[in-house]
Scaffold this motif. Sequence first.
Motif, short mmCIF file in Angstrom:
data_model
loop_
_atom_site.label_atom_id
_atom_site.label_comp_id
_atom_site.label_asym_id
_atom_site.label_seq_id
_atom_site.Cartn_x
_atom_site.Cartn_y
_atom_site.Cartn_z
N ALA A 250 16.05 -6.56 -10.11
CA ALA A 250 16.42 -7.92 -9.82
C ALA A 250 17.29 -7.97 -8.71
N ALA A 251 17.98 -6.85 -8.18
CA ALA A 251 18.76 -7.15 -6.85
C ALA A 251 17.70 -6.62 -5.67
N GLY A 252 16.26 -6.72 -6.06
CA GLY A 252 15.54 -6.32 -4.82
C GLY A 252 15.35 -4.84 -4.41
N ILE A 253 15.90 -4.08 -5.12
CA ILE A 253 15.96 -2.29 -4.91
C ILE A 253 14.35 -2.01 -5.31
N GLU A 254 13.73 -1.32 -4.50
CA GLU A 254 12.41 -0.87 -4.63
C GLU A 254 12.33 0.27 -5.56
N GLN A 255 11.43 0.21 -6.80
CA GLN A 255 11.31 1.62 -7.58
C GLN A 255 10.29 2.17 -6.88
N PRO A 256 10.43 3.51 -7.11
CA PRO A 256 9.26 4.57 -6.62
C PRO A 256 7.97 4.51 -7.37
N SER A 257 6.98 4.68 -6.61
CA SER A 257 5.53 4.50 -7.21
C SER A 257 5.51 5.17 -8.32
N SER A 258 4.62 4.78 -9.52
CA SER A 258 4.56 5.63 -10.77
C SER A 258 3.92 6.93 -10.43
N ALA A 259 3.16 7.15 -9.45
CA ALA A 259 2.71 8.54 -9.16
C ALA A 259 3.99 9.49 -9.14
N ARG A 286 -14.01 15.14 -12.53
CA ARG A 286 -14.52 13.97 -11.69
C ARG A 286 -13.23 13.10 -11.51
N VAL A 287 -12.47 12.87 -12.43
CA VAL A 287 -10.97 12.07 -12.02
C VAL A 287 -10.14 13.12 -11.28
N MET A 288 -10.05 14.14 -11.49
CA MET A 288 -9.15 14.86 -10.73
C MET A 288 -9.42 15.11 -9.05
N SER A 289 -10.79 15.16 -9.08
CA SER A 289 -11.40 14.94 -7.59
C SER A 289 -11.17 13.91 -7.01
N GLN A 290 -10.86 12.63 -7.83
CA GLN A 290 -10.51 11.42 -6.86
C GLN A 290 -9.38 11.44 -6.44
N TYR A 312 2.85 16.71 -2.13
CA TYR A 312 3.17 16.31 -0.76
C TYR A 312 1.88 16.92 0.20
N ASN A 313 0.73 17.55 -0.43
CA ASN A 313 -0.21 18.26 0.26
C ASN A 313 -1.04 17.24 0.81
N ALA A 314 -1.51 17.28 2.28
CA ALA A 314 -1.83 16.13 2.82
C ALA A 314 -3.40 15.85 2.29
N SER A 315 -4.18 16.66 1.59
CA SER A 315 -5.37 16.28 1.07
C SER A 315 -5.37 15.63 -0.16
N VAL A 316 -4.09 15.08 -0.59
CA VAL A 316 -3.66 14.57 -1.99
C VAL A 316 -3.71 12.92 -1.60
N ASN A 317 -4.57 12.28 -2.41
CA ASN A 317 -4.60 10.55 -2.34
C ASN A 317 -3.55 10.26 -3.06
N ARG A 318 -2.32 9.80 -2.81
CA ARG A 318 -1.17 9.36 -3.56
C ARG A 318 -1.68 8.13 -4.19
N THR A 319 -2.58 7.27 -3.31
CA THR A 319 -2.75 5.82 -3.88
C THR A 319 -3.75 6.06 -4.98
N GLU A 323 -3.35 4.79 -9.10
CA GLU A 323 -4.39 4.02 -9.85
C GLU A 323 -4.68 4.81 -11.00
N LEU A 324 -4.87 6.12 -10.92
CA LEU A 324 -5.39 6.67 -11.99
C LEU A 324 -4.26 7.45 -12.96
N ILE A 325 -3.36 6.93 -13.22
CA ILE A 325 -2.17 7.44 -13.70
C ILE A 325 -2.67 7.48 -15.38
#
Length: 502
Positions: A250-259, A286-290, A312-319, A323-325
């Motif tokens: 409510a105070a506008g403090i951003e929450q970290p991503s679900s990932a 297939r899900v893991m490889s995305q 924090y590996n460079a090859s990990v797509n955190r976006t 989305e695939l949580i």
Amino acid sequence: MTSVRSSPPRHVPPGASGVPAATKVRALWSRVPSALRLPLAVFLACEACYLLWWAAFYPGLMTIDSVVYVWQVSTDHWRSDHSVLYNSLVWLALNATWDLAALTLLQTLAMSAVLGYACAGLRTLGVRGRWSAPAAVACAAAPPLGSFVVFVWKDVPFTICAVLVFAVAVRLLGRRVQGTWNGRPRRSELLLLCIGLLGVDLFRNNGFPVAVVASLALLLALPGARLLIAGLAAATTSLTLLLALVIYPAAGIEQPSSAFFYNLHYHDLAVTYARTPGQFTPDDLRVMSQVAPLSTWHDAGTNCYASDVFYYNASVNRTAAAELIEPLVQLWWRTLRESPQQVLGARLCRSHIAWAVFPGPADKSARTWVYATSIPADLWGFRAEEIPYRPQLKARPLSSTLHDAADFGRAAFGVPQLEWLFWRGATWCYATYALVALLSRARRCRALLGLVGVPLGMQLTVLAANPVQSFRYMAAPMFIGVLCLSLIPALLDRTSFRERDL
């Protein structure tokens, strides 16, 4: 009549008066109430040590987390992945003094006061000041613990509050051992316990389990105050959850991503995939490889000591991970049901810092992470325009001699053969358990086992969720363990307390 001319008063240099300075100090000290002399002496001695560390590493030791705090509060990017309360203290120090030195100085004062209060409480258990005071001063003087208090880190006030909870527990249980417990904590004890529990809850996002376990230990040890302690624990925990789930957003403090919340689950999957890849179906892969190449999952899973090697590996797509949580969490639950030994093994491996006395292999990032005293010029990759307070984020020791001596001390205590003693919280957890058990037996009072609430809560919390083998996660049990060393002479000197059958 002959007039008598008075001579002008002579200037008396300091220290040249008729009363020696030492006599004045003794006279001033005699005015201090006897009950306050021990905690005051410990406070002054510890603060003298901490001031040396503060001057040597002025305005304070820093890590990349320190820079993130400053960036968040100075650019209006407040996030709740770090302690919002500590970020507020950083913001206050920067806006009031344009520097961080006031914050680190406040940390030294708070820890000195808590150590003094703990020594006063230990006296109720038959521990004389001549035993507890050196233990407290050792906490302030030894490089691993002494330098830790001047870090710009949320874990420092968290540790201070955890030690405060232990100190209040000592005071409460000491009253029971002495036979003066009337079933009600004093107002000062209740206030300090509330401050300690709230600090444990608010200075670290996963701190509330420590507060719950410590409260449960006190609740079992103090039957007359069970309702009060349970209510206090429930109130502080509820306030913490209310802040995190309602007030911060409510105070506008951003929450970290679900990932971010599930990154440990992803590492559990990586460890399981590296060990038993055959249990994963083509749909699972297939899900893991995305999210990341399967080779990344496998390689990260070969190191069960640190989850950061995957997230924090460079090859990990955190976006994609965000989305695939849902399918990834479902896969984690299924993996837990089918291979609980793999998931629990990964958790126990990552919590190595909390349970194992000796460090793991260096090539697996399993040595204790103690962090350096130097601040790199590039501030760990932050661009100059991103940090308004960049000139303040560098070492400016008040004395180069002190700085060199402090650096030498930390390096000397970093000898690998003694890492288990100087940097491992698990060692001091077990020492605390053994000493408290012996004291409980000697005093014939099983309620004293309530003193182990904080270190046990720390071990269980790290077991539940821990990313790396960092010293800071288990700093509080080290302070408590060193203080508990003062129980040894009390156990040997049976005349220092009255034997009671409680």
